[in-house]
Motif scaffolding. Structure first.
Motif, mmCIF file in Angstrom:
data_model
loop_
_atom_site.group_PDB
_atom_site.id
_atom_site.type_symbol
_atom_site.label_atom_id
_atom_site.label_comp_id
_atom_site.label_asym_id
_atom_site.label_seq_id
_atom_site.Cartn_x
_atom_site.Cartn_y
_atom_site.Cartn_z
ATOM 1 N N UNK A 40 9.741 88.245 53.451
ATOM 2 C CA UNK A 40 8.382 87.730 53.248
ATOM 3 C C UNK A 40 7.367 88.573 54.019
ATOM 4 N N UNK A 41 7.651 88.818 55.287
ATOM 5 C CA UNK A 41 6.766 89.608 56.139
ATOM 6 C C UNK A 41 7.508 90.109 57.363
ATOM 7 N N UNK A 42 6.884 91.032 58.081
ATOM 8 C CA UNK A 42 7.459 91.580 59.304
ATOM 9 C C UNK A 42 6.927 90.805 60.511
ATOM 10 N N UNK A 43 7.697 90.880 61.588
ATOM 11 C CA UNK A 43 7.358 90.110 62.788
ATOM 12 C C UNK A 43 6.950 91.033 63.923
ATOM 13 N N UNK A 44 5.815 90.703 64.535
ATOM 14 C CA UNK A 44 5.328 91.387 65.728
ATOM 15 C C UNK A 44 5.164 90.338 66.826
ATOM 16 N N UNK A 45 5.689 90.624 68.013
ATOM 17 C CA UNK A 45 5.617 89.680 69.126
ATOM 18 C C UNK A 45 4.828 90.313 70.261
ATOM 19 N N UNK A 46 3.908 89.530 70.837
ATOM 20 C CA UNK A 46 3.134 89.993 71.991
ATOM 21 C C UNK A 46 3.480 89.101 73.172
ATOM 22 N N UNK A 47 4.221 89.653 74.140
ATOM 23 C CA UNK A 47 4.536 88.945 75.376
ATOM 24 C C UNK A 47 3.412 89.200 76.375
ATOM 25 N N UNK A 48 2.756 88.146 76.846
ATOM 26 C CA UNK A 48 1.659 88.289 77.805
ATOM 27 C C UNK A 48 2.085 87.657 79.128
ATOM 28 N N UNK A 49 2.317 88.516 80.117
ATOM 29 C CA UNK A 49 2.686 88.029 81.458
ATOM 30 C C UNK A 49 1.406 87.677 82.207
ATOM 31 N N UNK A 50 1.207 86.384 82.437
ATOM 32 C CA UNK A 50 -0.026 85.897 83.039
ATOM 33 C C UNK A 50 0.062 85.908 84.568
ATOM 34 N N UNK A 51 0.282 87.114 85.101
ATOM 35 C CA UNK A 51 0.305 87.268 86.555
ATOM 36 C C UNK A 51 1.472 86.596 87.240
ATOM 37 N N UNK A 52 2.648 86.637 86.638
ATOM 38 C CA UNK A 52 3.825 85.983 87.225
ATOM 39 C C UNK A 52 4.228 86.646 88.543
ATOM 40 N N UNK A 53 4.554 85.847 89.572
ATOM 41 C CA UNK A 53 4.979 86.425 90.846
ATOM 42 C C UNK A 53 6.449 86.850 90.851
ATOM 43 N N UNK A 54 7.182 86.512 89.790
ATOM 44 C CA UNK A 54 8.602 86.871 89.740
ATOM 45 C C UNK A 54 8.786 88.152 88.919
ATOM 46 N N UNK A 55 9.964 88.364 88.364
ATOM 47 C CA UNK A 55 10.277 89.597 87.646
ATOM 48 C C UNK A 55 10.105 89.457 86.133
ATOM 49 N N UNK A 56 9.218 88.596 85.696
ATOM 50 C CA UNK A 56 9.039 88.337 84.272
ATOM 51 C C UNK A 56 8.770 89.619 83.482
ATOM 52 N N UNK A 57 7.823 90.422 83.932
ATOM 53 C CA UNK A 57 7.465 91.619 83.149
ATOM 54 C C UNK A 57 8.566 92.664 83.183
ATOM 55 N N UNK A 58 9.307 92.730 84.269
ATOM 56 C CA UNK A 58 10.433 93.667 84.325
ATOM 57 C C UNK A 58 11.495 93.276 83.298
ATOM 58 N N UNK A 59 11.688 91.971 83.107
ATOM 59 C CA UNK A 59 12.636 91.505 82.087
ATOM 60 C C UNK A 59 12.116 91.847 80.703
ATOM 61 N N UNK A 60 10.808 91.702 80.483
ATOM 62 C CA UNK A 60 10.209 92.060 79.194
ATOM 63 C C UNK A 60 10.449 93.539 78.884
ATOM 64 N N UNK A 61 10.343 94.384 79.882
ATOM 65 C CA UNK A 61 10.565 95.826 79.690
ATOM 66 C C UNK A 61 11.971 96.130 79.202
#
Length: 316
Positions: A40-61
């Protein structure tokens, strides 16, 4: 080739705050969603790390995907979920844009239902909670909040609607607003367009605890009321007029009793009570006016709604 050219995108914005424990489950659900929608369509995901003090963005990477493309946006501090969603809207490229909470209390089944409805020709589709599985205090406070919003704004869903899907034209208008002390639900309702609703049962939280504290909910209510309604200011005016009328009538009564019956009003306690009551009401009214003035000042300064310090793009 024709099918490839006509293929549309669904952008899913996921605000993350201390969300490293949720990401693995999120990716699995998104892979299933992308696989289900691939014809039907393609999927694009935008993960927005809202200033997390933990390793959230490192996991996203470290995310590895097979069926969808994604972007990662890291904000310089915690700007709260509304601003994180706005940051995601500014980055997405999809024909349809929606939100998926990190805790998956609103599942990807809701996303599919929203997509089915919006393809009927709507510009905005709201996912309205039919029921929810939360602690009773949270449910009570939420019910009071949404009832208050509905009293002031009849189009506000009685049980709340934190998840929605919008088309690209609506997203472009939302990008241009850039309001800091606001709420995305109120903004989209204010826009108009062709809107409708679907209903769903909200799942209970399986992992972690909600980051929404009572004070945050109270601030959100004040933000929405002052951003979209003049009712508090109008109430101040009405109370002021009523008090002035009562004071005038009481003055006439005192003068009348003095002239015709020689009755003198006395009583230090009653006098102090009136002074303290009026003084308290004046302070409340000044506080209400101050809330409006502060928000106007905050917008006039033209500071950015958020600051991005890092991005990753796996859309190539």
């Amino acid at each position: 080739m024709k099918n490839l050219i006509e293929q549309k995108y669904l952008s899913v914005i996921i605000p993350l705050y201390m969300g490293e424990e949720f990401i693995e489950k999120l990716v699995l659900e998104l892979e299933l969603l992308a696989s289900y929608l691939k014809d039907i369509l393609s999927l694009e995901v935008i993960f927005v790390d809202d200033g997390s003090p933990d390793e959230t963005f490192e996991v996203v990477k470290r995310i590895s995907t097979n069926h969808f493309k994604f972007q990662g946006v890291r904000l310089s501090r915690n700007f709260k979920s509304y601003i994180a969603i706005l940051a995601g809207v500014n980055e997405c490229t999809g024909d349809y844009i929606t939100i998926l909470p990190q805790d998956l209390q609103e599942s990807t089944d809701v996303t599919v239902a929203l997509l089915t409805e919006i393809k009927k020709g709507y510009d905005v589709v709201w996912a309205v909670r039919r029921s929810r599985s939360d602690p009773w205090l949270n449910m009570f406070l939420s019910k009071c909040f949404h009832k208050l919003m509905n009293l002031m704004w009849s189009s506000w869903p009685n049980t709340g609607a934190d998840v929605f899907m919008i088309t690209k034209p609506v997203a472009h208008i939302l990008e241009g607003m850039q309001e800091k002390n606001s709420h995305i639900t109120g903004q989209i309702l204010w826009m108009g367009f062709k809107q409708t609703r679907i209903y769903y049962d909200r799942h209970s939280r399986k992992i972690g605890k909600s980051g929404w504290k009572t004070f945050s909910k109270l601030k959100l209510a004040v933000d929405i009321i002052t951003q979209f309604s003049y009712v508090p200011i109008r109430l101040c005016t009405i109370f002021g007029i009523l008090i002035a009328i009562l004071a005038f009538m009481y003055t006439i009564l005192i003068v009348f009793n003095k002239i015709f019956f020689n009755i003198v009003v006395s009583g230090w306690s009653s006098l102090m009570l009136v002074i303290l009551l009026l003084g308290g009401m004046q302070l409340i009214f000044l506080g209400i006016i101050g809330e409006y003035l502060w928000r106007a000042f905050d917008e006039v300064r033209k500071r950015p709604a958020y600051i991005v310090i890092e991005k990753i793009n796996h859309n190539e």
